[in-house]
Scaffold this motif. Structure first.
Motif, PDB file in Angstrom:
ATOM      1  N   PHE A 170       0.843  -1.205   0.000  1.00  0.00           N
ATOM      2  CA  PHE A 170       0.000   0.000   0.000  1.00  0.00           C
ATOM      3  C   PHE A 170       0.872   1.246   0.000  1.00  0.00           C
ATOM      4  O   PHE A 170       2.074   1.202   0.277  1.00  0.00           O
ATOM      5  N   CYS A 171       0.238   2.368  -0.337  1.00  0.00           N
ATOM      6  CA  CYS A 171       0.987   3.618  -0.468  1.00  0.00           C
ATOM      7  C   CYS A 171       0.067   4.800  -0.196  1.00  0.00           C
ATOM      8  O   CYS A 171      -1.150   4.647  -0.016  1.00  0.00           O
ATOM      9  N   HIS A 172       0.647   5.982  -0.182  1.00  0.00           N
ATOM     10  CA  HIS A 172      -0.138   7.216  -0.076  1.00  0.00           C
ATOM     11  C   HIS A 172      -1.062   7.291  -1.300  1.00  0.00           C
ATOM     12  O   HIS A 172      -0.653   6.935  -2.415  1.00  0.00           O
ATOM     13  N   PRO A 173      -2.311   7.719  -1.132  1.00  0.00           N
ATOM     14  CA  PRO A 173      -3.237   7.744  -2.273  1.00  0.00           C
ATOM     15  C   PRO A 173      -2.781   8.614  -3.445  1.00  0.00           C
ATOM     16  O   PRO A 173      -3.232   8.418  -4.578  1.00  0.00           O
ATOM     17  N   HIS A 175       0.355   8.647  -4.468  1.00  0.00           N
ATOM     18  CA  HIS A 175       1.550   8.008  -5.037  1.00  0.00           C
ATOM     19  C   HIS A 175       1.265   7.616  -6.498  1.00  0.00           C
ATOM     20  O   HIS A 175       0.157   7.179  -6.817  1.00  0.00           O
ATOM     21  N   ALA A 178      -0.452   4.191  -6.972  1.00  0.00           N
ATOM     22  CA  ALA A 178      -1.672   3.880  -6.220  1.00  0.00           C
ATOM     23  C   ALA A 178      -2.763   3.348  -7.143  1.00  0.00           C
ATOM     24  O   ALA A 178      -3.087   3.958  -8.164  1.00  0.00           O
ATOM     25  N   GLY A 179      -3.287   2.181  -6.803  1.00  0.00           N
ATOM     26  CA  GLY A 179      -4.376   1.584  -7.563  1.00  0.00           C
ATOM     27  C   GLY A 179      -3.951   0.905  -8.848  1.00  0.00           C
ATOM     28  O   GLY A 179      -4.811   0.463  -9.620  1.00  0.00           O
ATOM     29  N   LYS A 180      -2.661   0.782  -9.092  1.00  0.00           N
ATOM     30  CA  LYS A 180      -2.192   0.211 -10.353  1.00  0.00           C
ATOM     31  C   LYS A 180      -1.673  -1.218 -10.184  1.00  0.00           C
ATOM     32  O   LYS A 180      -1.296  -1.634  -9.098  1.00  0.00           O
ATOM     33  N   LEU A 250      -8.195   1.548   4.378  1.00  0.00           N
ATOM     34  CA  LEU A 250      -8.638   1.317   3.003  1.00  0.00           C
ATOM     35  C   LEU A 250     -10.086   1.740   2.823  1.00  0.00           C
ATOM     36  O   LEU A 250     -10.452   2.328   1.795  1.00  0.00           O
ATOM     37  N   ARG A 253     -10.235   5.278   2.322  1.00  0.00           N
ATOM     38  CA  ARG A 253      -9.440   5.703   1.165  1.00  0.00           C
ATOM     39  C   ARG A 253      -8.191   6.494   1.567  1.00  0.00           C
ATOM     40  O   ARG A 253      -7.760   7.418   0.871  1.00  0.00           O
ATOM     41  N   GLY A 256      -3.641   3.716  -1.014  1.00  0.00           N
ATOM     42  CA  GLY A 256      -3.879   3.082  -2.297  1.00  0.00           C
ATOM     43  C   GLY A 256      -3.170   1.746  -2.323  1.00  0.00           C
ATOM     44  O   GLY A 256      -2.126   1.573  -1.679  1.00  0.00           O
TER      45      GLY A 256
END
Length: 303
Positions: A170-173, A175, A178-180, A250, A253, A256
């Protein structure tokens, strides 16, 4: 030679606690009586069993050799008592349990409290540490049961799969990842925030990442999930933790997720015990209770 069970009980308690005063409380004796029992055992065996380091007593080579033999004798004596005890007496007393951080904080704490509420004569003494130290506590007979997140190669330990878990990257939203879904190569040069050395979470992730040619550059390491989450929120890098520890963030939100192609993140939790000890009725009851408690919790969450 007239070694008594009480002397062996005192010896095991001192070995487990490292202090005469703590051992005395464990065996319901005064500190002077505990010291006398230990001294008499050493006199009868004609050898010292401990070395003093500050205010602690540490097993020497002779003590380390005696400990598994003494524990086996005490276990056999306990088995005799249990065989002739009433059913109610089987679920009484103190059970020493050691669990790694994720399991202890997010699974076993609630189960231990619920078990104690149902069995009022039983007490669960739960110690939470990293996997390496949990294994050490079970190997040294300081805990009857252990629950770990990582591998255990100690020949003194019997390990069995107990529960399934999944790690998340996970990471900072904000980043870029994020989401990839990315390849291991795309993570080259990324900074990572991981648990400390000895952590089962870190060991499992790094071992599986290395198999894909991914060698995480650890910029920060911390001993608690909360510290890792805070660092990731500050943009320190990519974090890796059990999904159990980041569910709330999560949902809000605050993080990410980064999915890595080919990376295995599902792992087992393990139940461990010393190979010279069998489960007592209290330990067996607690293990069964935890399994039922977790299954019920998942059913409630699913609704």
């Amino acid at each position: 030679m007239r070694i008594t069970l009480k002397q062996l009980q005192v010896f095991e308690a001192v070995a487990r606690s490292g202090q005469v005063a703590k051992a005395a409380a464990m065996v319901n004796l005064s500190s002077p009586a505990t010291s006398m029992a230990l001294a008499e055992l050493e006199r009868q065996l004609a050898t010292r069993l401990f070395e003093r380091s500050g205010n602690r007593l540490l097993l020497n080579s002779q003590g380390s050799m005696l400990l598994p033999m003494a524990s086996k004798v005490l276990q056999q004596a306990s088995d005799i008592e249990i065989a002739f005890a009433s059913p109610a007496a089987l679920l009484a007393g103190t059970l020493h349990v050691s669990a790694s951080n994720t399991i202890g904080n997010f699974l076993l704490t609630k189960a231990a409290v619920a078990f104690g509420q149902q069995h009022t004569d039983a007490r669960i003494e739960l110690t939470i540490d990293n996997t390496r130290n949990v294994v050490r506590q079970v190997a040294d007979f300081r805990a009857e049961l252990g629950f770990i997140e990582g591998y255990c190669l100690d020949s003194r330990i019997v390990a069995a799969p107990w529960h399934q878990d999944r790690l998340s990257i996970f990471c900072h939203p904000a980043h870029p990842l994020a989401g990839k879904r990315v390849t291991p190569e795309q993570l080259s040069g990324c900074a990572w925030v991981l648990r400390e050395e000895g952590s089962g979470t870190r060991e499992y992730f790094v071992n599986n990442a290395n198999q894909l040619g991914l060698h995480p550059e650890v910029k920060f390491s911390f001993p608690t999930p909360d510290a890792i989450k805070q660092a990731v929120k500050q943009g320190a890098g990519l974090g890796v933790l059990s999904e159990l520890t980041i569910e709330r963030e999560l949902a809000r939100r605050e993080f990410g997720i980064v999915n890595v192609a080919g990376l295995t993140l599902t792992r087992p939790f393990y139940l461990i015990r010393h190979k010279h000890l069998s489960f007592t009725p209290l330990a067996s009851a607690f293990i069964d209770f935890c399994s039922d408690f977790l299954q019920l919790s998942h059913q409630v969450e699913a609704k």
